[in-house]
Design a protein around this motif. Structure first.
Motif, mmCIF file in Angstrom:
data_model
loop_
_atom_site.group_PDB
_atom_site.id
_atom_site.type_symbol
_atom_site.label_atom_id
_atom_site.label_comp_id
_atom_site.label_asym_id
_atom_site.label_seq_id
_atom_site.Cartn_x
_atom_site.Cartn_y
_atom_site.Cartn_z
ATOM 1 N N HIS A 24 27.968 61.128 93.605
ATOM 2 C CA HIS A 24 28.312 61.263 92.189
ATOM 3 C C HIS A 24 29.821 61.196 91.979
ATOM 4 O O HIS A 24 30.300 60.609 91.014
ATOM 5 C CB HIS A 24 27.758 62.570 91.629
ATOM 6 N N ALA A 25 30.592 61.776 92.899
ATOM 7 C CA ALA A 25 32.056 61.781 92.770
ATOM 8 C C ALA A 25 32.624 60.371 92.866
ATOM 9 O O ALA A 25 33.640 60.064 92.265
ATOM 10 C CB ALA A 25 32.672 62.684 93.833
ATOM 11 N N ASN A 26 31.960 59.489 93.629
ATOM 12 C CA ASN A 26 32.442 58.126 93.812
ATOM 13 C C ASN A 26 31.848 57.151 92.804
ATOM 14 O O ASN A 26 32.202 55.985 92.812
ATOM 15 C CB ASN A 26 32.148 57.650 95.237
ATOM 16 N N ALA A 27 30.923 57.618 91.965
ATOM 17 C CA ALA A 27 30.325 56.748 90.961
ATOM 18 C C ALA A 27 31.390 56.340 89.948
ATOM 19 O O ALA A 27 32.223 57.154 89.558
ATOM 20 C CB ALA A 27 29.182 57.475 90.256
ATOM 21 N N GLU A 71 46.358 57.747 82.572
ATOM 22 C CA GLU A 71 45.436 58.541 83.389
ATOM 23 C C GLU A 71 44.313 57.694 83.994
ATOM 24 O O GLU A 71 43.667 58.117 84.951
ATOM 25 C CB GLU A 71 44.816 59.679 82.555
ATOM 26 N N LEU A 72 44.064 56.505 83.456
ATOM 27 C CA LEU A 72 43.023 55.638 84.003
ATOM 28 C C LEU A 72 43.463 54.945 85.293
ATOM 29 O O LEU A 72 42.625 54.493 86.073
ATOM 30 C CB LEU A 72 42.624 54.575 82.978
ATOM 31 N N ASP A 73 44.771 54.859 85.520
ATOM 32 C CA ASP A 73 45.307 54.131 86.671
ATOM 33 C C ASP A 73 44.682 54.609 87.987
ATOM 34 O O ASP A 73 44.708 55.789 88.306
ATOM 35 C CB ASP A 73 46.827 54.296 86.724
ATOM 36 N N GLY A 74 44.076 53.674 88.720
ATOM 37 C CA GLY A 74 43.504 53.970 90.031
ATOM 38 C C GLY A 74 42.078 54.484 90.003
ATOM 39 O O GLY A 74 41.488 54.736 91.051
ATOM 40 N N GLN A 75 41.482 54.616 88.825
ATOM 41 C CA GLN A 75 40.119 55.131 88.732
ATOM 42 C C GLN A 75 39.083 54.029 88.934
ATOM 43 O O GLN A 75 39.305 52.871 88.600
ATOM 44 C CB GLN A 75 39.884 55.791 87.376
ATOM 45 N N SER A 76 37.939 54.424 89.467
ATOM 46 C CA SER A 76 36.788 53.537 89.568
ATOM 47 C C SER A 76 36.052 53.599 88.234
ATOM 48 O O SER A 76 35.647 54.675 87.797
ATOM 49 C CB SER A 76 35.876 53.998 90.706
ATOM 50 N N VAL A 77 35.914 52.437 87.576
ATOM 51 C CA VAL A 77 35.341 52.397 86.239
ATOM 52 C C VAL A 77 34.333 51.260 86.107
ATOM 53 O O VAL A 77 34.311 50.336 86.919
ATOM 54 C CB VAL A 77 36.435 52.218 85.150
ATOM 55 N N SER A 78 33.525 51.340 85.054
ATOM 56 C CA SER A 78 32.722 50.194 84.621
ATOM 57 C C SER A 78 32.991 50.018 83.132
ATOM 58 O O SER A 78 33.054 50.990 82.377
ATOM 59 C CB SER A 78 31.239 50.415 84.905
ATOM 60 N N LEU A 79 33.191 48.753 82.731
ATOM 61 C CA LEU A 79 33.582 48.432 81.357
ATOM 62 C C LEU A 79 32.831 47.187 80.897
ATOM 63 O O LEU A 79 32.902 46.152 81.561
ATOM 64 C CB LEU A 79 35.099 48.190 81.292
ATOM 65 N N PRO A 80 32.111 47.260 79.768
ATOM 66 C CA PRO A 80 31.440 46.072 79.246
ATOM 67 C C PRO A 80 32.405 45.205 78.456
ATOM 68 O O PRO A 80 33.414 45.687 77.945
ATOM 69 C CB PRO A 80 30.361 46.661 78.327
ATOM 70 N N GLY A 81 32.092 43.925 78.348
ATOM 71 C CA GLY A 81 32.916 43.030 77.553
ATOM 72 C C GLY A 81 32.479 41.587 77.707
ATOM 73 O O GLY A 81 31.406 41.294 78.245
ATOM 74 N N ILE A 139 38.239 48.974 90.325
ATOM 75 C CA ILE A 139 39.370 49.888 90.213
ATOM 76 C C ILE A 139 40.324 49.356 89.146
ATOM 77 O O ILE A 139 40.824 48.241 89.252
ATOM 78 C CB ILE A 139 40.111 50.039 91.564
ATOM 79 N N ILE A 140 40.567 50.186 88.136
ATOM 80 C CA ILE A 140 41.441 49.781 87.034
ATOM 81 C C ILE A 140 42.876 50.218 87.320
ATOM 82 O O ILE A 140 43.109 51.241 87.967
ATOM 83 C CB ILE A 140 40.945 50.365 85.691
ATOM 84 N N SER A 141 43.820 49.398 86.867
ATOM 85 C CA SER A 141 45.234 49.775 86.971
ATOM 86 C C SER A 141 45.905 49.484 85.636
ATOM 87 O O SER A 141 45.431 48.662 84.855
ATOM 88 C CB SER A 141 45.934 49.013 88.102
ATOM 89 N N THR A 142 46.994 50.177 85.395
ATOM 90 C CA THR A 142 47.746 49.975 84.154
ATOM 91 C C THR A 142 48.857 48.946 84.374
ATOM 92 O O THR A 142 49.841 48.932 83.646
ATOM 93 C CB THR A 142 48.326 51.309 83.645
ATOM 94 N N GLU A 143 48.637 48.089 85.316
ATOM 95 C CA GLU A 143 49.576 47.002 85.614
ATOM 96 C C GLU A 143 49.415 45.906 84.565
ATOM 97 O O GLU A 143 48.295 45.523 84.223
ATOM 98 C CB GLU A 143 49.259 46.460 87.008
ATOM 99 N N THR A 144 50.517 45.410 84.044
ATOM 100 C CA THR A 144 50.447 44.358 83.035
ATOM 101 C C THR A 144 50.289 42.996 83.698
ATOM 102 O O THR A 144 50.581 42.811 84.884
ATOM 103 C CB THR A 144 51.700 44.356 82.145
ATOM 104 N N TRP A 145 49.853 42.047 82.910
ATOM 105 C CA TRP A 145 49.710 40.658 83.345
ATOM 106 C C TRP A 145 49.970 39.813 82.128
ATOM 107 O O TRP A 145 49.629 40.189 81.005
ATOM 108 C CB TRP A 145 48.303 40.418 83.889
ATOM 109 N N SER A 146 50.577 38.670 82.326
ATOM 110 C CA SER A 146 50.865 37.789 81.212
ATOM 111 C C SER A 146 50.536 36.361 81.609
ATOM 112 O O SER A 146 50.865 35.920 82.709
ATOM 113 C CB SER A 146 52.345 37.901 80.833
#
Length: 166
Positions: A24-27, A71-81, A139-146
């Motif tokens: 659960h912690a790694n989900a 605070e999202l930086d480095g977290q394991s996430v799932s995101l629809p889009g 894994i999400i990061s707050t790194e920008t991209w252009s």
């Protein structure tokens, strides 16, 4: 003998609880587009303003300084889009933009950078239709991209892509 059986049983319970907790912690944390906007920031809604008519001003990406949620930086996430392909071939894509609504960055102006995610996935993934929503896990990061299409506030190194299901 009974003591050993009780000890074995207690050990099995502890081990299974620990495995359950670790799983659960790694989900991945399920997030949505509003979670990418810092609390208190007033976001510009570009979906309603999008127009194919009129001046080129309609095609300019708004709010280039839109803040991200650090605070999202480095977290394991799932995101629809929805997918805006960047790199790949007719079989798989390895790099794409994930956007909150169909047509963003292609048929309508890009949303603010904190509403676009640059996604890379090693080995690529087949995308059946750009009209269909997907869910990206990684894994999400707050790194920008252009790029030529838009400026982006987040990146995800994807480990999985699946169809979005309600």
């Amino acid at each position: 003998m009974q003591y050993i059986q009780k000890l074995s049983f207690v050990s099995l319970v502890i081990i299974s609880l620990a495995v359950s907790f670790l799983a659960h912690a790694n989900a991945p944390k399920e997030i949505f587009w509003e979670d990418l906007i810092p609390q208190g920031h007033v976001q510009i809604d570009t979906q309603d303003q999008a127009s194919h008519e009129g001046s080129e001003q309609n095609w300019v990406q708004p709010d280039l300084d839109a803040p991200v949620v650090k605070e999202l930086d480095g977290q394991s996430v799932s995101l629809p889009g929805f997918v805006v392909p960047l790199e790949g071939d007719s079989e798989v894509i390895t790099e794409f933009l994930l956007v909150p609504y169909f047509g963003a960055c292609i048929h309508v102006p890009p949303p603010p950078p904190n509403q676009i995610v640059h996604v890379t996935i090693k080995g690529g993934v087949p995308i059946e239709s750009l009209y269909d929503a997907i869910v990206v896990t990684g894994i999400i990061s707050t790194e920008t991209w252009s790029g030529d299409i838009a400026q982006v506030g987040y990146k995800i190194k994807a480990i999985g892509v699946a169809p979005f299901e309600l």
